[in-house]
Enzyme design. Structure first.
Site, PDB file in Angstrom:
ATOM      1  N   GLU A  30       0.825  -1.211   0.000  1.00 11.87           N
ATOM      2  CA  GLU A  30       0.000   0.000   0.000  1.00 11.87           C
ATOM      3  C   GLU A  30       0.858   1.259   0.000  1.00 11.87           C
ATOM      4  O   GLU A  30       0.520   2.250  -0.649  1.00 11.87           O
ATOM      5  CB  GLU A  30      -0.973   0.025   1.166  1.00 11.87           C
ATOM      6  CG  GLU A  30      -1.873   1.239   1.113  1.00 11.87           C
ATOM      7  CD  GLU A  30      -3.242   1.034   1.713  1.00 11.87           C
ATOM      8  OE1 GLU A  30      -4.055   1.965   1.590  1.00 11.87           O
ATOM      9  OE2 GLU A  30      -3.510  -0.028   2.290  1.00 11.87           O
TER      10      GLU A  30
ATOM     11  N   GLY B  68      -6.846   5.261  -0.940  1.00 11.61           N
ATOM     12  CA  GLY B  68      -7.103   3.834  -1.101  1.00 11.61           C
ATOM     13  C   GLY B  68      -8.578   3.473  -1.027  1.00 11.61           C
ATOM     14  O   GLY B  68      -9.307   3.981  -0.183  1.00 11.61           O
TER      15      GLY B  68
ATOM     16  N   HIS C 203      -0.213 -14.222  -0.383  1.00 11.87           N
ATOM     17  CA  HIS C 203       1.104 -14.505   0.178  1.00 11.87           C
ATOM     18  C   HIS C 203       1.512 -15.884  -0.344  1.00 11.87           C
ATOM     19  O   HIS C 203       0.906 -16.887   0.031  1.00 11.87           O
ATOM     20  CB  HIS C 203       1.041 -14.458   1.702  1.00 11.87           C
ATOM     21  CG  HIS C 203       0.421 -13.184   2.197  1.00 11.87           C
ATOM     22  ND1 HIS C 203       1.068 -11.969   2.119  1.00 11.87           N
ATOM     23  CD2 HIS C 203      -0.790 -12.938   2.723  1.00 11.87           C
ATOM     24  CE1 HIS C 203       0.285 -11.027   2.608  1.00 11.87           C
ATOM     25  NE2 HIS C 203      -0.858 -11.581   2.970  1.00 11.87           N
ATOM     26  N   VAL C 204       2.516 -15.925  -1.202  1.00 14.88           N
ATOM     27  CA  VAL C 204       2.833 -17.163  -1.916  1.00 14.88           C
ATOM     28  C   VAL C 204       4.112 -17.845  -1.461  1.00 14.88           C
ATOM     29  O   VAL C 204       4.323 -19.015  -1.776  1.00 14.88           O
ATOM     30  CB  VAL C 204       2.859 -16.926  -3.441  1.00 14.88           C
ATOM     31  CG1 VAL C 204       1.507 -16.478  -3.948  1.00 14.88           C
ATOM     32  CG2 VAL C 204       3.916 -15.911  -3.828  1.00 14.88           C
ATOM     33  N   ARG C 205       4.954 -17.155  -0.717  1.00 13.03           N
ATOM     34  CA  ARG C 205       6.196 -17.750  -0.233  1.00 13.03           C
ATOM     35  C   ARG C 205       6.601 -17.044   1.050  1.00 13.03           C
ATOM     36  O   ARG C 205       6.445 -15.836   1.171  1.00 13.03           O
ATOM     37  CB  ARG C 205       7.308 -17.627  -1.271  1.00 13.03           C
ATOM     38  CG  ARG C 205       8.654 -18.156  -0.798  1.00 13.03           C
ATOM     39  CD  ARG C 205       9.729 -18.125  -1.881  1.00 13.03           C
ATOM     40  NE  ARG C 205       9.547 -19.286  -2.755  1.00 13.03           N
ATOM     41  CZ  ARG C 205       9.081 -19.223  -4.001  1.00 13.03           C
ATOM     42  NH1 ARG C 205       8.782 -18.068  -4.543  1.00 13.03           N
ATOM     43  NH2 ARG C 205       8.932 -20.311  -4.717  1.00 13.03           N
TER      44      ARG C 205
ATOM     45  N   HIS D 210      -4.146   0.253 -14.430  1.00 11.43           N
ATOM     46  CA  HIS D 210      -5.176   1.160 -14.966  1.00 11.43           C
ATOM     47  C   HIS D 210      -4.959   2.539 -14.353  1.00 11.43           C
ATOM     48  O   HIS D 210      -4.850   2.667 -13.129  1.00 11.43           O
ATOM     49  CB  HIS D 210      -6.565   0.635 -14.602  1.00 11.43           C
ATOM     50  CG  HIS D 210      -7.662   1.628 -14.803  1.00 11.43           C
ATOM     51  ND1 HIS D 210      -8.107   2.011 -16.055  1.00 11.43           N
ATOM     52  CD2 HIS D 210      -8.402   2.335 -13.906  1.00 11.43           C
ATOM     53  CE1 HIS D 210      -9.073   2.917 -15.903  1.00 11.43           C
ATOM     54  NE2 HIS D 210      -9.265   3.122 -14.623  1.00 11.43           N
ATOM     55  N   LEU D 211      -4.891   3.559 -15.190  1.00  8.86           N
ATOM     56  CA  LEU D 211      -4.769   4.945 -14.722  1.00  8.86           C
ATOM     57  C   LEU D 211      -5.920   5.744 -15.321  1.00  8.86           C
ATOM     58  O   LEU D 211      -5.799   6.331 -16.390  1.00  8.86           O
ATOM     59  CB  LEU D 211      -3.416   5.553 -15.141  1.00  8.86           C
ATOM     60  CG  LEU D 211      -2.177   4.898 -14.555  1.00  8.86           C
ATOM     61  CD1 LEU D 211      -0.914   5.513 -15.144  1.00  8.86           C
ATOM     62  CD2 LEU D 211      -2.181   4.998 -13.041  1.00  8.86           C
ATOM     63  N   GLY D 212      -7.041   5.750 -14.619  1.00 11.45           N
ATOM     64  CA  GLY D 212      -8.213   6.471 -15.097  1.00 11.45           C
ATOM     65  C   GLY D 212      -8.363   7.823 -14.434  1.00 11.45           C
ATOM     66  O   GLY D 212      -7.576   8.202 -13.567  1.00 11.45           O
TER      67      GLY D 212
END
Length: 146
Positions: free
Chosen positions: A64, A84, A91-93, A108-110
């Site tokens: 964040e 936000g 969390h993969v490892r 994406h930048l709107g």
């Protein structure tokens, strides 16, 4: 061509974190590329959970922090800011020592929303956490923070 609308001086950016969670956890912005923001955080007593692994909340805090910084750097800070809306993380490892590195890139930048992907890797460049951050772009209603 760079996507940033604000100055990207690393010393200036890192100085914004004085007396914040970012400073306490020793997060540091280390690089700003044409379309990414990269930063690190230690895996130590401040960021580990009781079993000695990097705390998932610390990973989310890094994600964040980098994504919010990046989201605001692509805006005109005199008239708008990004806040936000949603963050998720897989969390993969596990990481147990050293420093992790997060890299935030836009998906994406709107005009009213932004979506950022933040990859957090260990010192061997193995994926530890993948996060997606959604930001709302709102009018700046208070004086510029920095």
């Amino acid at each position: 061509m760079a996507i940033w609308k604000q100055s990207v001086d690393l010393d200036r950016i890192n100085s914004w974190n004085k007396n914040t969670l970012v400073e306490y956890l020793d997060m540091r912005v280390t690089e700003i590329g044409e379309d990414f923001v990269r930063g690190t955080m230690p895996v130590d007593a401040r960021t580990k959970q009781p079993f000695g692994l990097l705390h998932g909340g610390a990973s989310v805090a890094l994600a964040e922090s980098l994504g919010s910084l990046a989201a605001n750097l692509v805006l005109d800070s005199s008239t708008e800011m990004a806040v936000g809306l949603d963050i998720n993380a897989n969390h993969v490892r596990a990481a147990t020592s050293g420093r992790v590195t997060g890299t935030a890139r836009p998906l994406h930048l709107g005009r009213s929303t932004q979506v950022w992907e933040i990859r957090i890797e260990d010192e061997s460049a193995r994926l530890v956490c993948i996060s997606r951050l959604t930001m709302a772009v709102v009018p700046r209603s208070s004086p510029k923070a920095v």
